[in-house]
Design an enzyme around this catalytic site. Sequence first.
Site, PDB file in Angstrom:
ATOM      1  N   ASP A 112       0.820  -1.212   0.000  1.00 10.04           N
ATOM      2  CA  ASP A 112       0.000   0.000   0.000  1.00 10.04           C
ATOM      3  C   ASP A 112       0.854   1.263   0.000  1.00 10.04           C
ATOM      4  OD1 ASP A 112      -2.120  -1.701   0.089  1.00 10.04           O
ATOM      5  OD2 ASP A 112      -2.515  -1.458   2.227  1.00 10.04           O
ATOM      6  N   GLY A 113       2.063   1.168   0.531  1.00 10.04           N
ATOM      7  CA  GLY A 113       2.936   2.343   0.563  1.00 10.04           C
ATOM      8  C   GLY A 113       3.313   2.851  -0.809  1.00 10.04           C
ATOM      9  N   ASN A 137      -4.442   9.230   2.464  1.00  6.94           N
ATOM     10  CA  ASN A 137      -4.917   8.497   3.635  1.00  6.94           C
ATOM     11  C   ASN A 137      -5.403   9.416   4.752  1.00  6.94           C
ATOM     12  OD1 ASN A 137      -4.967   5.804   3.046  1.00  6.94           O
ATOM     13  ND2 ASN A 137      -3.144   5.263   4.196  1.00  6.94           N
ATOM     14  N   ASP A 185      -3.821  12.117  22.814  1.00 12.52           N
ATOM     15  CA  ASP A 185      -2.587  11.933  22.045  1.00 12.52           C
ATOM     16  C   ASP A 185      -2.629  12.632  20.698  1.00 12.52           C
ATOM     17  OD1 ASP A 185      -1.475  10.496  24.058  1.00 12.52           O
ATOM     18  OD2 ASP A 185      -1.696   8.538  23.127  1.00 12.52           O
ATOM     19  N   THR A 230      -9.556   2.809   6.732  1.00 13.39           N
ATOM     20  CA  THR A 230      -9.136   1.443   7.031  1.00 13.39           C
ATOM     21  C   THR A 230      -7.671   1.381   7.449  1.00 13.39           C
ATOM     22  OG1 THR A 230      -8.735   1.132   4.654  1.00 13.39           O
ATOM     23  CG2 THR A 230     -10.836   0.369   5.530  1.00 13.39           C
ATOM     24  N   ALA A 231      -7.040   2.532   7.673  1.00 14.96           N
ATOM     25  CA  ALA A 231      -5.632   2.566   8.054  1.00 14.96           C
ATOM     26  C   ALA A 231      -5.505   2.954   9.531  1.00 14.96           C
ATOM     27  CB  ALA A 231      -4.873   3.536   7.144  1.00 14.96           C
ATOM     28  N   TYR A 232      -4.875   4.073   9.824  1.00 13.29           N
ATOM     29  CA  TYR A 232      -4.654   4.510  11.200  1.00 13.29           C
ATOM     30  C   TYR A 232      -5.977   4.747  11.920  1.00 13.29           C
ATOM     31  CZ  TYR A 232      -2.067   6.951  14.937  1.00 13.29           C
ATOM     32  OH  TYR A 232      -1.512   7.328  16.135  1.00 13.29           O
TER      33      TYR A 232
END
Length: 441
Positions: free
Chosen positions: A183-184, A282, A312, A323-325
């Site tokens: 994905d990167g 993203n 944080d 769907t990532a972080y």
Amino acid sequence: MEMSREKLCASKAEGSSDSGYHCSACHDDEEWGNTSRGRSKSRSLSASPALGSTKEFRRTRSLHGPCPVTTFGPKACMLQNPKTIMHIQDPASQRLTWNKPPKSVLVIKKIRDASLLQPFKELCVYLTEENNMIVYVEKKVLEDPAIANDENFGPVKKKFCTFREDYDDISNQIDFIICLGGDGTLLYASSLFQGSVPPVMAFHLGSLGFLTPFNFENFQSQVTQVIEGNAALVLRSRLKVKVVKEHREKMTVQNGIEENGVVSANLEKEVGKQIMQYQVLNEVVVDRGPSSYLSNVDVFLNGHLITTVQGDGVIVSTPTGSTAYAAAAGASMIHPNVPAIMITPICPHSLSFRPIVVPAGVELKIMLSPDARNTAWVSFDGRKRQEICHGDSISITTSCYPLPSICFRDPVSDWFESLAECLHWNVRKKQNNFAVEEEEF
């Protein structure tokens, strides 16, 4: 009777008079009927069955349900806004087509991965020798000793066009992109194009592969289909981010690159301020950095303060980034075709602070709170990390330049298959059924 006729004529004259805004839905304009995808001119929900049938309000194949009716009763209608951020098309009708046959392709390969050397060579040979295409490759990819010392690959390598990130602009020279990796590689491809993005074909040769639907085994036939224009597309919306910093020190420009590594073309100098712009696929992450104190940032929506984040940090993500972080921080997962922006807190110091979804097109602004004890840090798709101090601001809205990702099947099937295969969504052992007992006689 004469008085009532005069009033009726007067009301018709007022309704037909020219004004600054002309609503074609209210005036039965022929052009409105032609652009409403085959519907009749009457679009009012309050129309009687004698004047209109329920066939006028058919359900479309769009993920967004029925197309909205923009007239409300006999007099009210939706004010047409010429400042449209982006047009949402029926996902089932999003197909790739070429105005002219593609001639140039950008091949992006994951760096420092020996397993990708052979697929990279096979793909480049196929593109240059069998399809006679111009292949663009990043210069640092060819500096790999396994490629540089390969004498058999030398004749193919001489045909490449090379570029360097942050130095060379190739945005107007690429017809489509092929990614080899995880994905990167797709996120990296997005960062190379700050304006319009060519179609991206991503092969799953990395670790996760949520955004890379193609397998490399039959790459010849799959690439041929893309070159012929026979493929489905999913338009992944991006975020347009503007960072405004108070100018605190003089920065020198060398060879068009600032000292912090940002292209000077994306920098605009104002009196006492420095402006940087990014296109993000993203998410934008604002966190407390190395400080031990809670982050304390204010979040504005269209100029109104909606909340203060104490924790944080906060994540502002696209549906692709949900769907990532954001998913790891407890947010919902949103299909890429849904026009939305997600705001997700990172470990908030409040039990009631839940992730929220706001409409695409709104403008979010993030600033340090006046009483914040420390600074904050911001990153864009995990890159370009920088410090945010008092007086600095981060403005975020939906970009008008989405990333067109080529689908293996279609936008719906690819997304749910990725959820099941990569994230194991709703995967568990099934409950045993009851055994059928024989009846006693």
